[in-house]
Design an enzyme around this catalytic site. Structure first.
Site, PDB file in Angstrom:
ATOM      1  CB  SER A  87      -1.045  -0.123   1.043  1.00 18.79           C
ATOM      2  OG  SER A  87      -2.079  -0.697   1.308  1.00 18.79           O
ATOM      3  CE  LYS A  90      -4.145   0.932  -1.743  1.00 19.91           C
ATOM      4  NZ  LYS A  90      -4.690   0.013  -0.016  1.00 19.91           N
ATOM      5  CE1 TYR A 214      -4.931  -0.629  -4.298  1.00 15.10           C
ATOM      6  CE2 TYR A 214      -5.138  -3.275  -4.496  1.00 15.10           C
ATOM      7  CZ  TYR A 214      -5.276  -2.216  -3.573  1.00 15.10           C
ATOM      8  OH  TYR A 214      -4.891  -2.252  -1.598  1.00 15.10           O
ATOM      9  CE1 TYR A 266      -4.486   2.049   4.878  1.00 17.18           C
ATOM     10  CE2 TYR A 266      -2.974   0.059   5.892  1.00 17.18           C
ATOM     11  CZ  TYR A 266      -3.459   1.197   4.339  1.00 17.18           C
ATOM     12  OH  TYR A 266      -2.676   0.769   3.197  1.00 17.18           O
ATOM     13  CB  VAL A 284      -0.472  -5.777   3.978  1.00 23.25           C
ATOM     14  CG1 VAL A 284      -1.407  -5.209   5.124  1.00 23.25           C
ATOM     15  CG2 VAL A 284      -0.001  -6.478   2.598  1.00 23.25           C
TER      16      VAL A 284
HETATM   17  N1  GLN Z   1      -2.613  -5.773  -1.715  1.00 23.85           N
HETATM   18  C1  GLN Z   1      -3.323  -4.988  -0.515  1.00 23.85           C
HETATM   19  C2  GLN Z   1      -4.287  -5.129  -0.313  1.00 23.85           C
HETATM   20  O1  GLN Z   1      -5.206  -5.389  -0.804  1.00 23.85           O
HETATM   21  C3  GLN Z   1      -2.840  -4.451   0.052  1.00 23.85           C
HETATM   22  C4  GLN Z   1      -3.433  -3.467   1.568  1.00 23.85           C
HETATM   23  C5  GLN Z   1      -2.320  -3.032   2.113  1.00 23.85           C
HETATM   24  O2  GLN Z   1      -0.387  -3.124   2.081  1.00 23.85           O
HETATM   25  N2  GLN Z   1      -2.698  -2.348   3.537  1.00 23.85           N
HETATM   26  O3  GLN Z   1      -5.027  -6.236   0.624  1.00 23.85           O
END
Ligand code: GLN
Length: 330
Positions: A87, A90, A214, A266, A284
């Site tokens: 993420s 992003k 994505y 988050y 993650v």
């Molecule tokens: N690719 C992961 C997902 O969509 C990204 C989520 C993350 O890094 N928090 O679940």
């Protein structure tokens, strides 16, 4: 990207060019100390088991890198081992989407912390397909939809990769196709979110196209050194200080930082602002990119995640480093 960077080429260029960053002994000693204090925590937390290709990563790895606006680099641990940035990507796609459509982006995505997990669907139903912010999964999928206007998924994936390579000043940055495939095979939550968005008329492109972009952006594989270098423009009012070239306008950099501070972790964003006090974005894969305005960028990696899906040891390391250096935006 090339549009983004090309458009800015020559704007104020011609100053100091420092491409090869120099090592910094004092900062390295501090990072070594931070690494030593987090060592007892390595292996705590859980790797992201819902993406099979990430489930195999050794949870006891730890790396940290700082790149300063005057071109110094300091590292400790596995700072030159590539990991899945997930993420954190992003931040880069948001930067590209803002360059493409400007403030029109905010007609389709909010700017509020969600207070919910990154892959939650509940709010999306109540708020009729307008994601709370660009850093939760639903928001990032809308960002990819914006990038897809008039382009193929392959072209957008190339654009994102080229942009990140440019920012990292390293053509070796790559996308790990196995991670992208692994997530495409098991990403039921993300398919649900994308179909929900489409159900509300909030996706202009096919769900498969938005998710293909994505999953590939999330599968960008980078080292802490590359990631800190790539985030440096956010510490320097939108300018890449080592090339002396504009990436985004100062106001835009400020706003991306504001979103990172309020939404980048988050439902733990408030806690991270309290403990660390720096804009940051987690993934993650266990990485975190943090920005110290006017000073530099930090990237930390440790794959064991806490309950909010943020790196457990990485968060502790940032807390120690920020305290030791007196780094905070407050
Ligand atoms: N690719 C992961 C997902 O969509 C990204 C989520 C993350 O890094 N928090 O679940």
């Amino acid at each position: 990207m090339l549009a983004l960077v090309a458009e800015d080429r020559g704007a104020g260029a011609g100053g100091r060019v420092l491409t090869a960053a120099a090592p910094d002994g004092d900062l390295t000693a501090i990072l070594e100390r931070v690494a030593a204090t987090v060592r007892p925590h390595l292996g705590e937390g859980r790797v992201a088991g819902y993406i099979p290709a990430l489930a195999r990563v050794d949870p006891s790895r730890f790396g940290i890198a700082v790149v300063t606006v005057d071109g110094r680099v300091a590292t400790a641990g596995d700072a030159r081992v590539a990991f899945s940035i997930q993420s954190i990507s992003k931040v880069f796609t948001l930067t590209l989407a803002l360059a493409k459509v400007g403030n029109d982006l905010w007609k389709r995505i909010g700017r509020e912390p969600s207070g919910s997990p990154f892959n939650s669907i509940v709010q999306l139903e109540r708020e009729r397909g307008i994601p709370r912010n660009p850093f939760i999964n639903a928001g990032a999928i809308v960002v990819t939809d914006v990038l897809l206007e008039g382009r193929s998924p392959g072209a957008v994936i190339d654009e994102v990769l080229e942009f990140v390579r440019y920012l990292a000043d390293d053509p070796a940055v790559a996308i790990d196709e196995e991670v992208a495939r692994s997530e495409a095979e098991t990403g039921h939550r993300n398919y649900s979110l994308a179909h929900f968005l489409a159900g509300f008329g909030q996706l202009k492109n096919p769900v498969e196209s938005a998710l293909s972009v994505y999953f590939h952006q999330c599968a960008l594989s980078m080292t802490c050194v590359q990631l800190a270098r790539a985030g440096l423009f956010l510490a320097s009012a939108g300018r890449d200080p080592l090339r002396d070239r504009k990436v985004v306008r100062p106001e835009r950099a400020r706003r991306i930082n504001a979103l990172m501070l309020t939404c980048g972790h988050y439902d733990a964003s408030g806690d991270v602002a309290f403990r660390i006090g720096l804009p940051g974005k987690s993934g993650v894969g266990g990485g975190i990119l943090a920005v110290v305005p006017r000073q530099g960028a930090i990237a930390v990696w440790s794959p064991g995640l806490n309950a909010n899906g943020n790196s457990h040891a990485g968060t502790i390391a940032l807390e120690r480093l920020a305290a030791e250096m007196g780094w905070s935006v407050f």
